[in-house]
Design an enzyme around this catalytic site. Structure first.
Site, PDB file in Angstrom:
ATOM      1  N   ASP A  77       3.620  -0.248  -7.947  1.00  0.00           N
ATOM      2  CA  ASP A  77       2.505  -0.076  -7.019  1.00  0.00           C
ATOM      3  C   ASP A  77       1.786   1.212  -7.392  1.00  0.00           C
ATOM      4  O   ASP A  77       2.335   2.303  -7.272  1.00  0.00           O
ATOM      5  CB  ASP A  77       3.055   0.008  -5.580  1.00  0.00           C
ATOM      6  N   HIS A  87       3.454  -6.574   3.119  1.00  0.00           N
ATOM      7  CA  HIS A  87       4.052  -5.553   3.985  1.00  0.00           C
ATOM      8  C   HIS A  87       3.087  -5.017   5.042  1.00  0.00           C
ATOM      9  O   HIS A  87       3.488  -4.212   5.873  1.00  0.00           O
ATOM     10  CB  HIS A  87       4.556  -4.400   3.109  1.00  0.00           C
ATOM     11  N   ASP A  88       1.812  -5.404   4.975  1.00  0.00           N
ATOM     12  CA  ASP A  88       0.830  -4.956   5.962  1.00  0.00           C
ATOM     13  C   ASP A  88       0.490  -6.053   6.967  1.00  0.00           C
ATOM     14  O   ASP A  88      -0.297  -5.827   7.887  1.00  0.00           O
ATOM     15  CB  ASP A  88      -0.484  -4.551   5.266  1.00  0.00           C
TER      16      ASP A  88
HETATM   17  C1  NOJ Z   1      -2.748  -0.422   1.361  1.00  0.00           C
HETATM   18  C2  NOJ Z   1      -1.262  -0.560   1.473  1.00  0.00           C
HETATM   19  O1  NOJ Z   1      -0.925  -1.911   1.309  1.00  0.00           O
HETATM   20  C3  NOJ Z   1      -0.866  -0.004   2.804  1.00  0.00           C
HETATM   21  O2  NOJ Z   1       0.471  -0.263   3.124  1.00  0.00           O
HETATM   22  C4  NOJ Z   1      -1.162   1.463   2.800  1.00  0.00           C
HETATM   23  O3  NOJ Z   1      -0.922   1.994   4.077  1.00  0.00           O
HETATM   24  C5  NOJ Z   1      -2.609   1.747   2.421  1.00  0.00           C
HETATM   25  N1  NOJ Z   1      -3.058   0.971   1.316  1.00  0.00           N
HETATM   26  C6  NOJ Z   1      -2.779   3.195   2.039  1.00  0.00           C
HETATM   27  O4  NOJ Z   1      -2.145   3.446   0.817  1.00  0.00           O
END
Ligand code: NOJ
Length: 551
Positions: A101, A319-320
């Site tokens: 990542d 994960h979001d």
């Molecule tokens: C996108 C990521 O998927 C998320 O988890 C993160 O909080 C933000 N970018 C900031 O890096």
């Protein structure tokens, strides 16, 4: 038949691991790299070709690793560089590549560049970040808001200027205008490529090129120049898989990233299908009823736009995002049926599928009842804002339970035992109580599990060129409960039908889909022949392969 231009990542399926929540080897309640290594056989059995590892770099963990303080070190809670090298080798031995990542829109405020940059305006690293003088009244230079709530500018009292952060105040944005910064990033990428990684997932790549003085924070004019430069300086001549995250991507924009003559990325993560289900004003914090026609129209638009050039990424969750089965299916009575249905509906689309950890088990959202159970910085910040605006706490919790990021972050459910077999200690976030029924051990012992359906789909992608290259044809576009489409090559056709509802539905089969074939996969009695009409059970889904010229 194999198309000559097939790239390895077009026949592979990617599995996303959120390291903090996957497998804990040392009992500290936090998942780690040795834990991941111990589960590689499980992943090999699933059949995936790539692991996308959410950040494992050194970090104060303000945003669980999306705030990196050293790009070339592993966070001690996750392990060591030696563990990481072992992960690459052990994964490779099972035919699995590792995607890192790449979080280069911002660093942590503890990164040595930022620590130095805030010492004085004359720091060598000052210009690696975005600084502006206060407005005339001493307040922030603009009224730009951060994604996690509150102003996107924080004053650095020692040097008297504000720095930009599109996420938390502990995630200062990098200044991509600075060529020295860009070169440092490419060098760091090459350092990881040389260690043998398979590619990068690029965090919020659409935000790197900003022009804040003109109010531009996404898709800035130099964005594609930077990505092309990055490609030339690092992965361009390799077989690396690169996928950029862009919440603003349109199908036309996706062609700029992934078009074959563009020399940029393999594909982008686009979120139009996710946002199509959000409230117009309140976004994800105010759930609105699921709208299949809208979902299908977004997915189809992307399928058609990238039919001949560019490449799609296919995903329900990450994960979001909330758990797929809770969001798009039924996590109660029809959990197993609808989890399989979602897998079938997605995996036959054209693109590379991404499976988020636990999705292959049909893991569900977690029903938290108190704010003290939430861990995610975005949820906690938003809660503060909602509370200050006088909105009822129960409403906020309902929204967070429906769409908050912690849903995806509860520990992977390995067994029915204590803490779902994730840790021998106390997990950093509670395990979902339903692990007693929903867990990997049970799935592996059941040949009709959700896992078995995923395994089948992942294997089919490697076997069937029509699943990889077939032309997409949408059917029944206005049907409110059923998704139907075909994938077509001159010598083969796959017909896919999926009932997204808990009702028994009778559909008229479009003429193009009628005929006899073989059952590829399904979640009910095998279907081989499609006539004029068909009755679908709740959440029934299947795919039929028709070989042209054969009876
Ligand atoms: C996108 C990521 O998927 C998320 O988890 C993160 O909080 C933000 N970018 C900031 O890096």
């Amino acid at each position: 038949m194999t198309e000559p231009s097939t790239r390895w990542w077009q026949t592979a399926t990617v599995y996303q691991i959120y390291p903090r929540s996957f497998a804990d080897s040392n009992g500290d309640g936090i998942g780690d790299i040795p834990g991941i290594i111990s589960k590689l056989d499980y992943l090999a059995r699933l059949g995936i070709g790539v692991i996308w590892l959410s950040p494992v770099f050194a970090s104060p963990m303000d945003d669980n690793g999306y705030d990196i303080s050293d790009y070339q070190a592993i966070a001690p809670e996750f392990g060591t560089l030696a563990d990481f090298d072992r992960l690459i080798a052990e994964a490779r031995a099972r035919g699995i590549g590792i995607l890192l990542d790449l979080v280069v829109n911002h660093t942590s405020d503890e990164h040595r560049w930022f620590v130095d940059a805030r010492v004085s305006r004359a720091s060598r690293y000052r210009d690696y970040y975005v600084w502006r003088d206060p407005a005339a009244d001493g307040g922030p230079p603009t009224d730009l808001q951060s994604t996690f709530g509150g102003p996107a500018w924080t004053l650095d009292p020692a040097t008297g200027q504000y720095y930009l952060h599109q996420f938390s105040r502990r995630q200062p944005d990098l200044n991509w205008e600075n060529p020295e910064l860009r070169a440092a990033i490419y060098q760091m990428m090459n350092w990881w490529l040389d260690r043998g990684i398979a590619g990068f997932r690029m965090d919020v790549i659409n935000l790197i090129a900003k022009d804040v003085d003109r109010g531009i924070t996404a898709d800035g004019p130099k964005l594609h120049d930077y990505i092309q430069e990055m490609s030339r300086a690092s992965f361009g001549n390799s077989e690396a898989l690169t996928v950029g995250e862009s919440w603003t991507a349109t199908p036309e924009g996706a062609l700029l990233y992934s078009g074959r003559d563009r020399h940029e990325l393999s594909m982008v993560f686009q979120f139009e299908h996710v946002m199509a289900q959000w409230h117009e004003t309140w976004g994800k914090w105010q759930p609105k009823p699921f709208d299949l026609v809208r979902l299908k129209s977004v997915l189809s638009r992307w399928q058609y736009a990238l039919a001949d050039d560019g490449w799609n990424s296919l995903f329900w969750g990450n994960h979001d995002l909330p758990r797929a089965v809770s969001k798009y299916g039924d996590d109660g009575r029809y959990r197993v049926q609808s989890a399989k249905m979602l897998a079938i509906a997605l995996h036959f689309l054209k693109g590379t599928p991404y499976v988020y950890q636990g999705e292959e088990l049909g893991m569900t959202n977690v029903p938290f009842t108190a704010m003290s159970q939430f861990r995610d910085i975005e949820t906690l910040n938003m809660h503060r804002l909602h509370r200050d605006a006088g909105l009822p706490e129960a409403d906020f919790i309902a929204g967070a339970n429906a769409n908050g990021r912690d849903n995806a972050r509860t520990p992977m459910q390995w067994t029915a035992g204590p803490e779902a077999g994730f840790t021998t200690g106390t997990p950093w976030i509670e395990v979902n109580p339903n692990h007693v029924a929903i867990n990997a051990e049970a799935a592996l012992a059941d040949e009709n599990s959700v896992f078995a359906t995923y395994r089948k789909l992942i294997a089919l992608r490697r076997q069937l060129p029509v699943m990889v290259h077939g032309r997409y044809e949408a059917h029944l576009e206005d049907h409110q409960q059923v998704m139907a489409y075909s994938r077509v090559l001159p010598d083969a056709r796959i017909n896919v039908i999926a009932n997204f509802s808990a009702n028994t539905v009778t559909v008229t089969i479009p003429p193009a889909m009628r005929g006899a074939g073989t059952a590829l996969v399904g979640n009910g009695a095998p279907v081989t022949t499609l006539g004029e009409e068909l009755q679908l059970a709740p959440y029934q889904a299947f795919a039929v392969l028709v070989v042209m010229g054969a009876d």
